[in-house]
Design an enzyme around this catalytic site. Structure first.
Site, short mmCIF file in Angstrom:
data_model
loop_
_atom_site.label_atom_id
_atom_site.label_comp_id
_atom_site.label_asym_id
_atom_site.label_seq_id
_atom_site.Cartn_x
_atom_site.Cartn_y
_atom_site.Cartn_z
N SER A 87 0.84 -1.20 0.00
CA SER A 87 0.00 0.00 0.00
C SER A 87 0.88 1.26 0.00
O SER A 87 1.67 1.45 -0.91
CB SER A 87 -0.97 -0.04 1.19
N HIS A 191 -8.49 0.62 -0.48
CA HIS A 191 -8.40 -0.34 -1.58
C HIS A 191 -9.76 -0.93 -1.93
O HIS A 191 -9.90 -2.12 -2.18
CB HIS A 191 -7.37 -1.43 -1.25
#
Length: 353
Positions: A87, A191
């Site tokens: 991430s 996400h």
């Protein structure tokens, strides 16, 4: 042997992270404070206002700690052959590859956190031991179509992301199935589809940033394959609202040959994930036939061997006979005091007589 540096993302933050690195890299820390407008040392080591878990603070804090961890490691050893970040950690991977400067990456981490913080009311949780298609079906069958699969961390761990009330409802569903369900230390539905507005704004922001070609291979969370020079902007933006394909990216690196993985920054979250991915990749030991199992048992264990049963909980027992093949297919041994045969794969040897 080749080496990959890994950079953790949100969920790995802890009060006290960075520790002595703040003294080692005082000039870098001063630069970060000027850009952020607050003391990143105070945030990471003391967190006096309880802000470390808020994504607009979490992301730049992790970026700084990851960067210091990488520089600390490079002072003591050679550069890596590949880079991967989870991430927001992907910004650190690109920094280490020379795609942009520390200052540019920190500004991107700060803006990324601010944009993602604007999507309120979200949550994430890790679900264990449920394959992706079964997980999607379970959520759909319970009317939880608003939950997305966000992180494919290991073959047996998938992170789900969605509205807080939906994640809470999912928790009850998996509790009823006795499926491990772990809420994550994040402040939004990252996400997932709920990040699309942030993705669009981040993409526009990246349009004004000079992005150089990576000098070291960097694996993209979005594609699980190496970045090319022309796809850095698109991959970084798409990552916000799409799943992190961590397990697939690690498997790609493992497929390149013998590889050592070193985690930079805070904790060992990614190291544990890599160990699970590696274990799942190992071929299962060939299953022995009943005759082979009996021959192996009798070669190692005599009559009177002390064993415990996996099936019947109780005291230590002893074998009364040699192992034999029952019914033409079952490797078993007769146990004294229990007066019955037990399959060899149901027993653990405690000690020899």
């Amino acid at each position: 042997m080749r080496t990959t540096f890994m950079f953790p993302g949100q969920g790995s933050q802890t009060k006290g992270m960075g520790g002595p690195l703040f003294d080692e890299f005082q000039e870098l820390v001063a630069t970060a404070d000027d850009i952020l407008g607050y003391s990143v040392r105070e945030l990471c080591l003391q967190d006096p206002r309880g802000e470390l878990g808020q994504t607009q603070f979490t992301q730049p804090a992790l970026y700084v700690v990851n960067a210091m961890g990488c520089l600390h490691r490079l002072r003591r050893g050679p550069a890596p052959d590949a880079l991967i970040g989870h991430s927001v950690g992907e910004l650190n991977a690109l920094l280490a590859a020379g795609v942009f400067s520390f200052e540019t990456g920190l500004r991107l981490a700060q803006q990324r956190g601010l944009l993602m913080s604007q999507a309120q009311g979200g949550a994430m949780a890790a679900v264990m031991n449920v394959p992706a298609e079964e997980l999607r079906r379970l959520l759909r069958d319970h009317g939880l179509d608003g939950i997305d699969l966000a992180n494919f961390n290991t073959p047996d761990q998938i992170v789900i992301s969605g509205r807080s009330e939906d994640i809470q409802q999912a928790r009850a569903i998996f509790a009823a199935r006795q499926t491990p369900f772990v809420p994550l230390n994040t402040s939004g539905a990252f996400h997932s589809r709920y990040m699309r507005p942030a993705q669009e704004r981040f993409d526009a922001l990246l349009a004004g940033v000079e992005l150089l070609a990576p000098r070291i291979t960097v694996i993209s969370n979005y594609t699980a394959r190496p970045y090319g020079h022309g796809d850095i902007r698109a991959n970084l933006a798409h990552q916000l609202a799409n799943p992190v394909k961590w397990s697939e990216g690690i498997e790609y690196l493992m497929g390149l040959g013998e590889m050592t993985f070193e985690e930079m920054g805070a904790g060992k979250t990614l190291t544990h994930m890599v160990a699970k991915i590696a274990k799942a990749r190992r071929p299962a030991a060939p299953r022995l036939s009943a005759d082979e199992s009996v021959q192996r048992w009798n070669a190692k264990h005599g009559v009177g061997t002390k064993v415990r049963s996996h099936v019947i909980k109780g005291p230590v027992l002893e074998t009364k006979t040699k192992a034999v093949v029952l019914f033409g297919h079952r490797a078993a041994v007769y146990l004294q005091d229990y007066n019955g045969y037990f399959a060899l794969d149901e027993l653990t040897v405690v000690a020899e007589s």
